[in-house]
Design a protein around this motif. Structure first.
Motif, PDB file in Angstrom:
ATOM      1  N   SER A 190      -5.133   8.558   2.998  1.00  0.00           N
ATOM      2  CA  SER A 190      -3.882   9.128   3.497  1.00  0.00           C
ATOM      3  C   SER A 190      -3.775  10.628   3.249  1.00  0.00           C
ATOM      4  N   LEU A 191      -4.409  11.128   2.216  1.00  0.00           N
ATOM      5  CA  LEU A 191      -4.325  12.553   1.908  1.00  0.00           C
ATOM      6  C   LEU A 191      -4.962  13.407   2.997  1.00  0.00           C
ATOM      7  N   GLN A 192      -5.980  12.883   3.650  1.00  0.00           N
ATOM      8  CA  GLN A 192      -6.646  13.627   4.714  1.00  0.00           C
ATOM      9  C   GLN A 192      -6.224  13.177   6.109  1.00  0.00           C
ATOM     10  N   ASP A 193      -5.967  11.868   6.281  1.00  0.00           N
ATOM     11  CA  ASP A 193      -5.789  11.360   7.642  1.00  0.00           C
ATOM     12  C   ASP A 193      -5.019  10.043   7.611  1.00  0.00           C
ATOM     13  N   SER A 194      -3.689  10.138   7.666  1.00  0.00           N
ATOM     14  CA  SER A 194      -2.872   8.923   7.639  1.00  0.00           C
ATOM     15  C   SER A 194      -3.069   8.080   8.896  1.00  0.00           C
ATOM     16  N   ARG A 195      -3.390   8.725  10.001  1.00  0.00           N
ATOM     17  CA  ARG A 195      -3.659   7.941  11.212  1.00  0.00           C
ATOM     18  C   ARG A 195      -4.867   7.040  11.007  1.00  0.00           C
ATOM     19  N   ARG A 196      -5.882   7.572  10.402  1.00  0.00           N
ATOM     20  CA  ARG A 196      -7.073   6.774  10.115  1.00  0.00           C
ATOM     21  C   ARG A 196      -6.731   5.631   9.163  1.00  0.00           C
ATOM     22  N   SER A 197      -5.845   5.884   8.216  1.00  0.00           N
ATOM     23  CA  SER A 197      -5.406   4.821   7.312  1.00  0.00           C
ATOM     24  C   SER A 197      -4.859   3.643   8.105  1.00  0.00           C
ATOM     25  N   GLY A 198      -3.975   3.943   9.068  1.00  0.00           N
ATOM     26  CA  GLY A 198      -3.394   2.879   9.880  1.00  0.00           C
ATOM     27  C   GLY A 198      -4.429   2.142  10.704  1.00  0.00           C
ATOM     28  N   GLU A 199      -5.358   2.867  11.283  1.00  0.00           N
ATOM     29  CA  GLU A 199      -6.406   2.228  12.093  1.00  0.00           C
ATOM     30  C   GLU A 199      -7.235   1.267  11.258  1.00  0.00           C
ATOM     31  N   GLN A 200      -7.564   1.666  10.035  1.00  0.00           N
ATOM     32  CA  GLN A 200      -8.351   0.801   9.165  1.00  0.00           C
ATOM     33  C   GLN A 200      -7.589  -0.460   8.777  1.00  0.00           C
ATOM     34  N   MET A 201      -6.274  -0.330   8.601  1.00  0.00           N
ATOM     35  CA  MET A 201      -5.476  -1.502   8.235  1.00  0.00           C
ATOM     36  C   MET A 201      -5.503  -2.560   9.326  1.00  0.00           C
TER      37      MET A 201
ATOM     38  N   THR B 210       0.844  -1.189   0.000  1.00  0.00           N
ATOM     39  CA  THR B 210       0.000   0.000   0.000  1.00  0.00           C
ATOM     40  C   THR B 210       0.882   1.242   0.000  1.00  0.00           C
ATOM     41  N   THR B 211       0.447   2.279  -0.723  1.00  0.00           N
ATOM     42  CA  THR B 211       1.224   3.504  -0.800  1.00  0.00           C
ATOM     43  C   THR B 211       0.379   4.728  -0.456  1.00  0.00           C
ATOM     44  N   TYR B 212       1.097   5.762  -0.084  1.00  0.00           N
ATOM     45  CA  TYR B 212       0.491   7.082   0.072  1.00  0.00           C
ATOM     46  C   TYR B 212      -0.113   7.491  -1.269  1.00  0.00           C
ATOM     47  N   ALA B 213      -1.191   8.247  -1.225  1.00  0.00           N
ATOM     48  CA  ALA B 213      -1.923   8.587  -2.447  1.00  0.00           C
ATOM     49  C   ALA B 213      -1.178   9.601  -3.303  1.00  0.00           C
ATOM     50  N   LEU B 214      -1.272   9.419  -4.608  1.00  0.00           N
ATOM     51  CA  LEU B 214      -0.724  10.392  -5.542  1.00  0.00           C
ATOM     52  C   LEU B 214      -1.856  11.088  -6.283  1.00  0.00           C
ATOM     53  N   ASP B 215      -1.569  12.265  -6.790  1.00  0.00           N
ATOM     54  CA  ASP B 215      -2.526  13.029  -7.576  1.00  0.00           C
ATOM     55  C   ASP B 215      -2.489  12.506  -9.003  1.00  0.00           C
TER      56      ASP B 215
ATOM     57  N   VAL C 257       5.872  -5.826  -8.925  1.00  0.00           N
ATOM     58  CA  VAL C 257       6.200  -6.640 -10.099  1.00  0.00           C
ATOM     59  C   VAL C 257       6.848  -7.956  -9.673  1.00  0.00           C
ATOM     60  N   ALA C 258       7.817  -7.884  -8.747  1.00  0.00           N
ATOM     61  CA  ALA C 258       8.546  -9.076  -8.331  1.00  0.00           C
ATOM     62  C   ALA C 258       7.669 -10.070  -7.579  1.00  0.00           C
ATOM     63  N   SER C 259       6.720  -9.556  -6.785  1.00  0.00           N
ATOM     64  CA  SER C 259       5.900 -10.427  -5.939  1.00  0.00           C
ATOM     65  C   SER C 259       4.586 -10.831  -6.581  1.00  0.00           C
ATOM     66  N   GLY C 260       4.154 -10.105  -7.616  1.00  0.00           N
ATOM     67  CA  GLY C 260       2.854 -10.370  -8.216  1.00  0.00           C
ATOM     68  C   GLY C 260       1.689  -9.845  -7.401  1.00  0.00           C
ATOM     69  N   VAL C 261       1.970  -8.975  -6.433  1.00  0.00           N
ATOM     70  CA  VAL C 261       0.925  -8.405  -5.581  1.00  0.00           C
ATOM     71  C   VAL C 261       0.531  -7.038  -6.123  1.00  0.00           C
ATOM     72  N   ASN C 262      -0.762  -6.826  -6.316  1.00  0.00           N
ATOM     73  CA  ASN C 262      -1.242  -5.523  -6.775  1.00  0.00           C
ATOM     74  C   ASN C 262      -0.966  -4.453  -5.727  1.00  0.00           C
ATOM     75  N   ILE C 263      -0.655  -3.259  -6.199  1.00  0.00           N
ATOM     76  CA  ILE C 263      -0.357  -2.141  -5.302  1.00  0.00           C
ATOM     77  C   ILE C 263      -1.645  -1.373  -5.010  1.00  0.00           C
ATOM     78  N   ARG C 264      -1.910  -1.160  -3.741  1.00  0.00           N
ATOM     79  CA  ARG C 264      -3.092  -0.409  -3.315  1.00  0.00           C
ATOM     80  C   ARG C 264      -2.685   1.019  -2.991  1.00  0.00           C
ATOM     81  N   ILE C 265      -3.392   1.995  -3.535  1.00  0.00           N
ATOM     82  CA  ILE C 265      -3.153   3.411  -3.245  1.00  0.00           C
ATOM     83  C   ILE C 265      -4.191   3.859  -2.219  1.00  0.00           C
ATOM     84  N   ASP C 266      -3.726   4.316  -1.071  1.00  0.00           N
ATOM     85  CA  ASP C 266      -4.620   4.665   0.037  1.00  0.00           C
ATOM     86  C   ASP C 266      -5.068   6.116  -0.083  1.00  0.00           C
ATOM     87  N   ARG C 267      -6.273   6.333  -0.556  1.00  0.00           N
ATOM     88  CA  ARG C 267      -6.793   7.694  -0.730  1.00  0.00           C
ATOM     89  C   ARG C 267      -7.033   8.392   0.597  1.00  0.00           C
TER      90      ARG C 267
END
Length: 202
Positions: free
Chosen positions: A110-121, A75-80, A98-108
């Motif tokens: 995070s732009l407003q509340d990275s703490r909330r992102s962690g809690e949801q995870m 998972t990554t911080y959100a980009l514009d 690419v190496a692992s075959g795991v899709n990358i999730r973009i956490d939207r």
């Protein structure tokens, strides 16, 4: 009896409060890796990694699975998506995806509340027992860490592109054990990474 059966049914859900009504039923990963995005050229006008930053990301795609196991989620911080601002977090994750075959999730969130992102995870049942790898914007990493149960993460220096933090969870406790690693030391073998991987969900 009906009331008792209903309570048991409700307590089987992940997001409700059980254990006396005051504790969430965590869906904890076995471990979380926290990293800032790769190196950037401070004189560059783009939002891209520097060539050195991208080469490091390619190297990490090999060392992360070797040291910590196969990722369950990346998972990554959100980009514009119009300006590419904050693209470096996603770019750093691409070689591992690419190496692992795991899709990358973009956490939207995070732009407003990275703490909330962690809690949801910590409440995501798809991560239970797995390895979560996070690439983030450095100013928001302490907030993300707080959401993941680590309130004491120090700020990341502007010139620090080397630190990797590993959070491990045990006994259904959402307060992790934390260990700091140097990416360079992992890559050159001076910091041992053998036998680090706990048993994680396939």
């Amino acid at each position: 009896m009906r009331a008792h059966a209903a309570l048991l049914s409700v307590c089987g859900l992940v997001l409700v409060l059980c254990a006396g009504g005051d504790r969430p039923v965590w869906s904890l990963p076995a471990q979380v890796l926290l990293m800032r995005h790769g190196h950037k050229d401070p004189s560059a006008t783009s939002y891209n990694l520097s060539p050195a930053g991208f080469q490091r990301a390619i190297a990490l795609a090999n060392v992360i699975p070797a040291c910590f196991g196969a990722p369950t989620q990346i998972t990554t911080y959100a980009l514009d998506d119009e300006t590419s601002k904050n693209a470096r977090s996603y770019q750093t994750a691409v070689p591992l995806g690419v190496a692992s075959g795991v899709n990358i999730r973009i956490d939207r969130t995070s732009l407003q509340d990275s703490r909330r992102s962690g809690e949801q995870m910590l409440l995501d049942p798809s991560l239970q027992g797995g390895l979560l790898v996070l690439f983030w914007e450095h100013r928001h990493l302490p907030l993300l860490a707080a959401g993941l149960g680590w309130a004491g993460m120090p700020p990341i220096a502007d010139d620090d592109f080397d630190t990797l933090y590993r959070l491990t969870y045990a006994n259904n406790s959402a307060t992790p054990l934390v260990r700091r690693y140097s990416q360079v030391a992992l890559l050159d073998g001076s910091q041992r990474c053998s036998a680090l991987t706990p048993r994680i969900r396939p």
